[in-house]
Structure formats: structure tokens, C-alpha cells
Write a protein that holds these residues in place. Sequence first.
Motif, PDB file in Angstrom:
ATOM      1  N   VAL A  22       0.785  -1.435   0.218  1.00 34.15           N
ATOM      2  CA  VAL A  22      -0.275  -0.374   0.372  1.00 34.15           C
ATOM      3  C   VAL A  22       0.446   1.195  -0.008  1.00 34.15           C
ATOM      4  N   ALA A  23       2.035   1.444   0.847  1.00 34.32           N
ATOM      5  CA  ALA A  23       2.927   2.447   0.941  1.00 34.32           C
ATOM      6  C   ALA A  23       3.784   2.818  -0.370  1.00 34.32           C
ATOM      7  N   LEU A  24       3.880   1.805  -1.077  1.00 33.16           N
ATOM      8  CA  LEU A  24       3.837   1.930  -2.572  1.00 33.16           C
ATOM      9  C   LEU A  24       3.228   3.126  -3.456  1.00 33.16           C
ATOM     10  N   LYS A  25       2.116   2.552  -3.303  1.00 34.51           N
ATOM     11  CA  LYS A  25       0.863   3.991  -3.598  1.00 34.51           C
ATOM     12  C   LYS A  25       0.049   5.438  -2.947  1.00 34.51           C
ATOM     13  N   ALA A  26       0.198   4.720  -1.320  1.00 36.50           N
ATOM     14  CA  ALA A  26      -0.095   5.770  -0.788  1.00 36.50           C
ATOM     15  C   ALA A  26       0.649   6.732  -0.058  1.00 36.50           C
ATOM     16  N   PRO A  27       1.078   8.342  -0.508  1.00 35.12           N
ATOM     17  CA  PRO A  27       2.162   9.110   0.816  1.00 35.12           C
ATOM     18  C   PRO A  27       2.159   8.432   2.160  1.00 35.12           C
ATOM     19  N   ARG A  28       0.875   7.631   2.766  1.00 30.36           N
ATOM     20  CA  ARG A  28       1.110   6.987   3.792  1.00 30.36           C
ATOM     21  C   ARG A  28       0.537   6.283   4.137  1.00 30.36           C
ATOM     22  N   VAL A  29       0.332   5.184   5.053  1.00 32.80           N
ATOM     23  CA  VAL A  29      -0.731   4.460   5.633  1.00 32.80           C
ATOM     24  C   VAL A  29      -0.304   4.242   6.825  1.00 32.80           C
ATOM     25  N   GLN A  30      -1.474   4.347   7.299  1.00 33.05           N
ATOM     26  CA  GLN A  30      -1.503   3.551   9.297  1.00 33.05           C
ATOM     27  C   GLN A  30      -2.465   2.194   9.352  1.00 33.05           C
ATOM     28  N   VAL A  31      -2.172   1.507  10.024  1.00 30.21           N
ATOM     29  CA  VAL A  31      -1.714   0.570  10.503  1.00 30.21           C
ATOM     30  C   VAL A  31      -2.015   0.248  12.070  1.00 30.21           C
ATOM     31  N   SER A  32      -3.308  -0.682  11.990  1.00 34.14           N
ATOM     32  CA  SER A  32      -4.630  -0.401  13.072  1.00 34.14           C
ATOM     33  C   SER A  32      -3.945  -2.197  13.314  1.00 34.14           C
ATOM     34  N   ILE A  33      -3.893  -2.436  14.458  1.00 35.01           N
ATOM     35  CA  ILE A  33      -3.693  -4.032  14.364  1.00 35.01           C
ATOM     36  C   ILE A  33      -4.397  -4.820  15.869  1.00 35.01           C
ATOM     37  N   LYS A  34      -5.050  -5.822  16.371  1.00 38.79           N
ATOM     38  CA  LYS A  34      -5.630  -6.438  16.777  1.00 38.79           C
ATOM     39  C   LYS A  34      -5.216  -7.617  16.740  1.00 38.79           C
ATOM     40  N   VAL A  35      -4.898  -8.794  18.362  1.00 33.00           N
ATOM     41  CA  VAL A  35      -4.602  -9.709  18.684  1.00 33.00           C
ATOM     42  C   VAL A  35      -5.123 -10.080  19.733  1.00 33.00           C
ATOM     43  N   ASP A  36      -5.600 -11.326  19.161  1.00 36.36           N
ATOM     44  CA  ASP A  36      -6.265 -12.576  20.418  1.00 36.36           C
ATOM     45  C   ASP A  36      -5.603 -13.523  20.111  1.00 36.36           C
ATOM     46  N   VAL A  37      -5.035 -13.859  21.601  1.00 33.76           N
ATOM     47  CA  VAL A  37      -4.277 -14.809  21.874  1.00 33.76           C
ATOM     48  C   VAL A  37      -5.185 -15.672  22.719  1.00 33.76           C
ATOM     49  N   TRP A  38      -5.338 -16.814  21.721  1.00 31.30           N
ATOM     50  CA  TRP A  38      -6.019 -17.969  22.951  1.00 31.30           C
ATOM     51  C   TRP A  38      -5.659 -19.261  22.374  1.00 31.30           C
ATOM     52  N   PRO A  39      -4.414 -19.723  22.776  1.00 33.89           N
ATOM     53  CA  PRO A  39      -3.936 -20.552  22.898  1.00 33.89           C
ATOM     54  C   PRO A  39      -4.624 -21.915  22.766  1.00 33.89           C
ATOM     55  N   ALA A  40      -5.743 -21.982  23.643  1.00 30.87           N
ATOM     56  CA  ALA A  40      -6.867 -23.165  23.949  1.00 30.87           C
ATOM     57  C   ALA A  40      -7.503 -22.760  22.264  1.00 30.87           C
ATOM     58  N   MET A  41      -8.291 -22.442  21.754  1.00 33.68           N
ATOM     59  CA  MET A  41      -9.176 -22.384  20.779  1.00 33.68           C
ATOM     60  C   MET A  41      -8.625 -22.685  19.519  1.00 33.68           C
ATOM     61  N   PRO A  42      -8.410 -23.755  18.772  1.00 31.37           N
ATOM     62  CA  PRO A  42      -8.395 -24.374  17.453  1.00 31.37           C
ATOM     63  C   PRO A  42      -9.324 -23.854  16.736  1.00 31.37           C
ATOM     64  N   ALA A  43      -8.417 -22.746  15.569  1.00 33.80           N
ATOM     65  CA  ALA A  43      -8.751 -22.473  14.318  1.00 33.80           C
ATOM     66  C   ALA A  43      -9.553 -20.816  14.671  1.00 33.80           C
ATOM     67  N   PRO A  44      -9.263 -20.316  15.735  1.00 39.05           N
ATOM     68  CA  PRO A  44     -10.027 -18.680  16.023  1.00 39.05           C
ATOM     69  C   PRO A  44     -10.948 -18.322  15.073  1.00 39.05           C
ATOM     70  N   LEU A  45     -10.372 -18.344  13.871  1.00 36.11           N
ATOM     71  CA  LEU A  45     -10.910 -17.281  12.682  1.00 36.11           C
ATOM     72  C   LEU A  45     -12.638 -17.524  12.329  1.00 36.11           C
ATOM     73  N   ASP A  46     -12.863 -19.008  12.492  1.00 37.21           N
ATOM     74  CA  ASP A  46     -13.810 -20.222  12.343  1.00 37.21           C
ATOM     75  C   ASP A  46     -14.490 -20.245  13.927  1.00 37.21           C
ATOM     76  N   ASN A  47     -13.724 -20.431  14.786  1.00 35.10           N
ATOM     77  CA  ASN A  47     -14.382 -21.076  15.802  1.00 35.10           C
ATOM     78  C   ASN A  47     -14.568 -20.213  17.159  1.00 35.10           C
ATOM     79  N   LYS A  48     -14.204 -19.153  16.875  1.00 37.66           N
ATOM     80  CA  LYS A  48     -15.298 -17.521  17.740  1.00 37.66           C
ATOM     81  C   LYS A  48     -16.520 -17.383  17.580  1.00 37.66           C
ATOM     82  N   ILE A  49     -16.683 -17.897  16.048  1.00 36.82           N
ATOM     83  CA  ILE A  49     -17.897 -17.445  15.148  1.00 36.82           C
ATOM     84  C   ILE A  49     -18.391 -17.775  16.026  1.00 36.82           C
ATOM     85  N   ALA A  50     -18.720 -19.397  15.486  1.00 38.27           N
ATOM     86  CA  ALA A  50     -18.996 -20.846  16.329  1.00 38.27           C
ATOM     87  C   ALA A  50     -19.466 -20.942  16.892  1.00 38.27           C
ATOM     88  N   LEU A  51     -18.355 -20.204  18.295  1.00 38.44           N
ATOM     89  CA  LEU A  51     -19.181 -19.842  20.187  1.00 38.44           C
ATOM     90  C   LEU A  51     -20.253 -19.378  19.734  1.00 38.44           C
TER      91      LEU A  51
END
Length: 101
Positions: A61-90
Motif C-alpha cells: 500500500v505504501a508504494l501507492k499512497a504517501p502515508r499508511v496508518q496500520v491498526s492491529i488487534k491481536v487475540d492470543v487464545w492458545p486453547a482455541m483451535p482455528a479461531p477465525l471460524d471457531n470464535k464465531i461458531a461459539l
Amino acid sequence: MLVAFALTPMGVKESVAEYVAEAVKIVRESGLPNRSDSMYTMIEGEWDEVMSVIRRATEAVALKAPRVQVSIKVDVWPAMPAPLDNKIALLEQHVAATEGG
């Protein structure tokens, strides 16, 4: 680990889809489980591999835009397998339970 991130190209026109498209392509080609919606892209994986993808996406993105803001949110849940799908299933299980009664 599940990571949600958003790249915001700055100093460009109102619609940023054309700038973010290359970043999403990099995420999809990474081979990591991922999903994009209207505000965030989520990636599932280990720290180093996820952060490497986010770095490459940001650089694209920085190759095309003069400035880039990045927001990152991290969920570390070692006991949750496949969190991308399983958090929604829960969540959906709990929503269904509230509808029954």
C-alpha cells in the motif's frame, strides 16, 4: 492467534479500495486462513508469519499512497483451535441458546 488489521492509505481519494486490494491479495496468497470485511482483514497464524504478511501488505500500500496508518488487534487464545471460524461458531451457539428461551 487471530489478528485483525486495517490499513488506511492517507493522502488519497475518498475510496481506498484500489489501494487496499493489493494488500488483500498478499494476505490471500499467504496461505494463512483469512477473511476480509468492510473494515478489517483477519489472519490466523503464528506471530512471525502473521506479522510478516501484515508488513508485506503495508509495504504494498505504501508504494501507492504517501502515508499508511496500520491498526492491529491481536487475540492470543492458545486453547482455541482455528479461531477465525471457531470464535464465531461459539458466539452463534450462545445466540441460538438465547433465542430458544
